[in-house]
Design a protein around this motif. Structure first.
Motif, PDB file in Angstrom:
ATOM      1  N   ALA A 200      -7.339  -0.021 -72.743  1.00 23.55           N
ATOM      2  CA  ALA A 200      -8.285  -1.085 -72.395  1.00 23.55           C
ATOM      3  C   ALA A 200      -8.081  -1.488 -70.934  1.00 23.55           C
ATOM      4  CB  ALA A 200      -8.089  -2.283 -73.315  1.00 23.55           C
ATOM      5  N   ARG A 201      -9.181  -1.746 -70.244  1.00 23.40           N
ATOM      6  CA  ARG A 201      -9.080  -2.103 -68.828  1.00 23.40           C
ATOM      7  C   ARG A 201      -9.985  -3.280 -68.522  1.00 23.40           C
ATOM      8  NH1 ARG A 201     -11.308   2.271 -65.698  1.00 23.40           N
ATOM      9  NH2 ARG A 201     -12.149   3.150 -67.617  1.00 23.40           N
ATOM     10  N   MET A 202      -9.561  -4.126 -67.614  1.00 24.07           N
ATOM     11  CA  MET A 202     -10.383  -5.203 -67.063  1.00 24.07           C
ATOM     12  C   MET A 202     -10.574  -4.912 -65.585  1.00 24.07           C
ATOM     13  SD  MET A 202     -12.052  -8.093 -67.056  1.00 24.07           S
ATOM     14  CE  MET A 202     -11.651  -9.124 -68.476  1.00 24.07           C
ATOM     15  N   GLN A 203     -11.806  -4.912 -65.138  1.00 24.47           N
ATOM     16  CA  GLN A 203     -12.088  -4.644 -63.732  1.00 24.47           C
ATOM     17  C   GLN A 203     -12.902  -5.786 -63.154  1.00 24.47           C
ATOM     18  OE1 GLN A 203     -14.022  -1.165 -60.861  1.00 24.47           O
ATOM     19  NE2 GLN A 203     -13.568  -0.709 -62.991  1.00 24.47           N
ATOM     20  N   ASP A 204     -12.330  -6.472 -62.162  1.00 28.62           N
ATOM     21  CA  ASP A 204     -13.062  -7.510 -61.446  1.00 28.62           C
ATOM     22  C   ASP A 204     -13.939  -6.818 -60.406  1.00 28.62           C
ATOM     23  OD1 ASP A 204     -13.928  -9.637 -59.829  1.00 28.62           O
ATOM     24  OD2 ASP A 204     -12.162 -10.814 -60.365  1.00 28.62           O
ATOM     25  N   LEU A 205     -15.235  -7.010 -60.501  1.00 27.37           N
ATOM     26  CA  LEU A 205     -16.147  -6.281 -59.631  1.00 27.37           C
ATOM     27  C   LEU A 205     -16.041  -6.700 -58.172  1.00 27.37           C
ATOM     28  CD1 LEU A 205     -19.277  -6.187 -61.965  1.00 27.37           C
ATOM     29  CD2 LEU A 205     -17.491  -4.470 -61.655  1.00 27.37           C
ATOM     30  N   ALA A 206     -15.582  -7.913 -57.932  1.00 18.68           N
ATOM     31  CA  ALA A 206     -15.273  -8.369 -56.572  1.00 18.68           C
ATOM     32  C   ALA A 206     -16.430  -8.166 -55.590  1.00 18.68           C
ATOM     33  CB  ALA A 206     -14.018  -7.657 -56.053  1.00 18.68           C
ATOM     34  N   GLY A 207     -17.636  -8.472 -56.042  1.00 23.16           N
ATOM     35  CA  GLY A 207     -18.786  -8.401 -55.144  1.00 23.16           C
ATOM     36  C   GLY A 207     -19.399  -7.026 -55.006  1.00 23.16           C
ATOM     37  N   ARG A 208     -18.865  -6.012 -55.711  1.00 26.18           N
ATOM     38  CA  ARG A 208     -19.403  -4.650 -55.580  1.00 26.18           C
ATOM     39  C   ARG A 208     -20.588  -4.406 -56.501  1.00 26.18           C
ATOM     40  NH1 ARG A 208     -14.745  -1.065 -57.182  1.00 26.18           N
ATOM     41  NH2 ARG A 208     -14.148  -2.902 -58.390  1.00 26.18           N
TER      42      ARG A 208
END
Length: 326
Positions: A200-208
């Protein structure tokens, strides 16, 4: 396991769609090895059988583990909605060797012993050479598997984007993601994509933001990937693939009413398509198809709308009823 994509305010402004012939090439290569993808593509697979005799796809398959990481540089997200294959291939050829080595090492680590194999060690020792080889195999795969059918595939993918754009306009993100794929869900500020990955992964898109990339060959899977510096991408199955490889059947009553070619055009529009795509599929001259489309539209059987530089045609409710009755 789920991949959770966390949206901030800026990310909501950077949701976009694109069509990628390079992505479709690689997904077609994967489909050849995954029996669970074969259902809708049996006619295509039969046609490919003889062509595959002289095509060695091993260099690509080496970096396509069934439940692991495929190097992002192999199919980096396109910058524009309708990038051509040659342009995408040129970007693949220009991959920085250091980045390629890091991503290839991560991919090989997903298969026990792959990094220590002769071919694995050779790729990591000469990443520039490995990039050249992968680009050459990708180009051969494109010419063999995809190029001849690309007008048909592109038309279906562009029709999918037009449909999803109308969903977004009419109901926002909640409507867009409601039926994108059974393993895609939207809640609060997070898009959850359940993929084949084991972690499982969490990815913060950070404006992308997120790129939504419809695919003909990815069904029944949905894929989420691309670490920085690439834009996060969700590759999902396009609608309409069930009838992609079947030639339209025209009933005798419909042919008597409209004429054989005009009836064939109406029957072929199970999903929205362009004049060029219909001409390619039906083996008719584009000028002839254009004339038939105009007559059918004037009769209230078709509607048209512009998508980028192209015009897509689709049946109206009356056209659907008439085609079904025919």
């Amino acid at each position: 396991m789920p991949v959770n994509l966390h949206f901030g305010a800026d990310d909501l402004l950077r949701i976009r769609f694109a069509v990628s012939p390079l992505c479709e090439t690689h997904e077609a290569v994967r489909t050849l090895r995954h029996a669970d993808r074969h259902g809708y593509h049996t006619p295509w697979l039969r046609r490919m059988r003889e062509r595959l005799a002289g095509l060695d796809l091993t260099p690509l398959w080496r970096f396509m583990p069934s439940s692991g990481y495929t190097p992002d540089f192999l199919g980096r997200p396109p910058d524009t909605p309708t990038t051509g294959f040659d342009e995408e291939l040129a970007r693949l050829r220009a991959t920085d060797p250091a980045l390629a080595r890091a991503e290839m090492a991560a991919s090989l680590a997903c298969t026990p012993g792959a990094a220590r194999s002769e071919r694995g060690r050779a790729a990591l020792a000469d990443p520039a050479g490995a990039v050249r080889e992968l680009a050459e195999v990708t180009e051969r795969a494109w010419r063999t598997l995809i190029a001849a059918d690309w007008p048909r595939l592109r038309a279906l993918l562009e029709a999918e984007i037009a449909y999803r754009s109308r969903q977004l306009a009419g109901g926002g993100l909640q409507r867009l993601f409601a039926d994108l794929h059974p393993r895609v869900s939207w809640s609060g500020d997070t898009l959850t994509v359940r993929t084949r990955t084991e972690i499982a992964r969490m990815q913060d898109l950070a404006g992308r933001g997120v790129l939504l990339l419809p695919s003909v060959f990815v069904w029944p899977d949905v894929v989420s990937g691309f670490k920085p510096p690439w834009q996060p991408t969700v590759i999902y199955p396009a609608r309409g693939i069930g009838g992609l490889w079947t030639e339209p059947e025209t009933g005798p009553a419909l042919a008597r009413l409209l004429g054989a070619n005009r009836a064939a055009v109406l029957a072929a529009l199970d999903t929205p398509a362009t004049t060029t795509a219909l001409a390619h599929r039906l083996g008719l001259a584009p000028s002839s198809v254009s004339g038939h489309l105009s007559v059918l539209r004037d009769a209230g059987l078709l509607a048209s709308h512009r998508h980028g530089h192209q015009v897509l045609y689709e049946r109206t409710p009356l056209g659907i009823t008439l085609a079904a009755g025919g």
